[in-house]
Design an enzyme around this catalytic site. Structure first.
Site, PDB file in Angstrom:
ATOM      1  N   GLY A  34       0.811  -1.209   0.000  1.00 43.86           N
ATOM      2  CA  GLY A  34       0.000   0.000   0.000  1.00 43.86           C
ATOM      3  C   GLY A  34       0.846   1.262   0.000  1.00 43.86           C
ATOM      4  N   THR A  35       0.422   2.261  -0.739  1.00 40.68           N
ATOM      5  CA  THR A  35       0.989   3.606  -0.750  1.00 40.68           C
ATOM      6  C   THR A  35      -0.148   4.539  -1.149  1.00 40.68           C
ATOM      7  OG1 THR A  35       1.548   3.419  -3.068  1.00 40.68           O
ATOM      8  CG2 THR A  35       3.265   2.786  -1.526  1.00 40.68           C
ATOM      9  N   THR A  36      -0.146   5.779  -0.989  1.00 43.15           N
ATOM     10  CA  THR A  36       0.759   6.740  -0.378  1.00 43.15           C
ATOM     11  C   THR A  36      -0.023   7.450   0.727  1.00 43.15           C
ATOM     12  OG1 THR A  36       1.902   7.058  -2.490  1.00 43.15           O
ATOM     13  CG2 THR A  36       2.134   8.834  -0.900  1.00 43.15           C
ATOM     14  N   ASP A  51      -4.278   7.424  -0.392  1.00 38.97           N
ATOM     15  CA  ASP A  51      -4.905   6.975  -1.628  1.00 38.97           C
ATOM     16  C   ASP A  51      -5.459   5.568  -1.406  1.00 38.97           C
ATOM     17  OD1 ASP A  51      -2.289   5.551  -1.790  1.00 38.97           O
ATOM     18  OD2 ASP A  51      -3.011   5.034  -3.794  1.00 38.97           O
ATOM     19  N   LYS A  67      -6.110   2.797   4.025  1.00 33.96           N
ATOM     20  CA  LYS A  67      -4.757   2.857   4.589  1.00 33.96           C
ATOM     21  C   LYS A  67      -4.631   3.824   5.762  1.00 33.96           C
ATOM     22  CE  LYS A  67      -3.144   2.429  -0.163  1.00 33.96           C
ATOM     23  NZ  LYS A  67      -2.315   3.059  -1.213  1.00 33.96           N
TER      24      LYS A  67
END
Length: 268
Positions: A34-36, A51, A67
């Site tokens: 996972g990002t960001t 995101d 997230k």
């Protein structure tokens, strides 16, 4: 020749395993990442946004992963890295803070929460060295100092307090670059929300692992804020409205107002 501690590694060194079993593997291709995540302070406290995209190598594993989470009444945690391990760390962190409050009758200080998260990260160091790393972002409202505060970490559990704003994940350098130009400490909560959406869009524009607003599917960033009244999730409809306004503005000036000025136009 030194004996192999792993029988499979010994067979591989002897050429005894089939090619399919000896092919190099990467953990990022085996588990979603996972990002960001971005966090920024505003006049009423602190805000965190993430995101919705998770990837496995060059594959989009999930388009609507969450997230960013409340850690407790006054603090927030966002995750980047191996999604499964990160989500388990978030749940454990939430339970530990809740347990402490029930036993002691009071919540940990914000510094205490940040230190506890550091020790949880350190216990995951073995997996991090194997490529299954987790890099959280922690933020909250400090009732003693009456301000929002932001803490970043490395995979060893090192804890660092940031000022005004920060971002983690593969798109973090682009998000931080955007926030340098649009973030202001005395901004209102709505201005901070708009700044976070802009920063995540800039990250998605240059980083394939970061997902931008998905109008067709109705997928937008998850945003929480923490202030004197505690943690509150920003309504999705409000985020969608601000995201659509930002996209319309970007459509008329895709490279920013500065590019138009250089071409002899005005900034309006």
């Amino acid at each position: 020749m030194n004996p192999e501690s792993s029988f499979a590694a010994h067979l591989q060194s002897q050429g005894k395993l089939p090619n399919a079993m000896t092919a190099p593997t990467s953990h990022e291709h085996l588990a979603p990442h996972g990002t960001t995540i971005v966090a920024l302070r505003h006049a009423q406290g602190v805000l965190m946004a993430g995101d919705r995209r998770a990837t496995m190598g060059n594959i989009i594993a999930q388009r609507d992963i969450q997230k960013v989470f409340p850690a407790d009444t006054y603090s927030l945690i966002g995750i980047a890295g191996s999604a499964g391990i990160a989500l388990e760390l978030v749940r454990l962190f939430q339970v530990e803070l809740e347990h402490y409050e029930k036993i002691e009758g009071t919540s940990l200080s914000l510094n205490g929460k940040a230190n506890r998260l550091s020790s949880l990260l350190r216990s995951n160091l073995g997996l991090a060295m194997q490529g299954l790393s987790v890099v959280p972002l922690f933020a909250g409202f400090d009732n003693e100092l009456d301000i929002g505060r932001i803490f970043s970490y490395d995979v060893t559990g090192g804890r660092y307090e940031e000022h005004d704003f920060y971002a983690v994940g593969s798109g973090s350098q682009f998000a931080r670059g955007a926030l340098k130009k649009i973030n202001a400490l005395d901004q209102s909560e709505d201005e901070a929300i708009a700044a976070a959406i802009e920063a995540l869009f800039d990250a998605a524009d240059d980083d394939s692992a970061t997902g931008g607003p998905d109008i067709s599917r109705g997928i937008f960033p998850v945003i929480f804020t923490a202030g004197t009244d505690g943690v509150r999730e920003i309504d999705t409809d409000h985020i969608a409205q601000l995201s659509q306004a930002m996209l319309q503005r970007r459509a008329s000036h895709p490279n920013g107002p500065r590019a138009r000025l250089l071409n002899g136009g005005d900034s309006t």
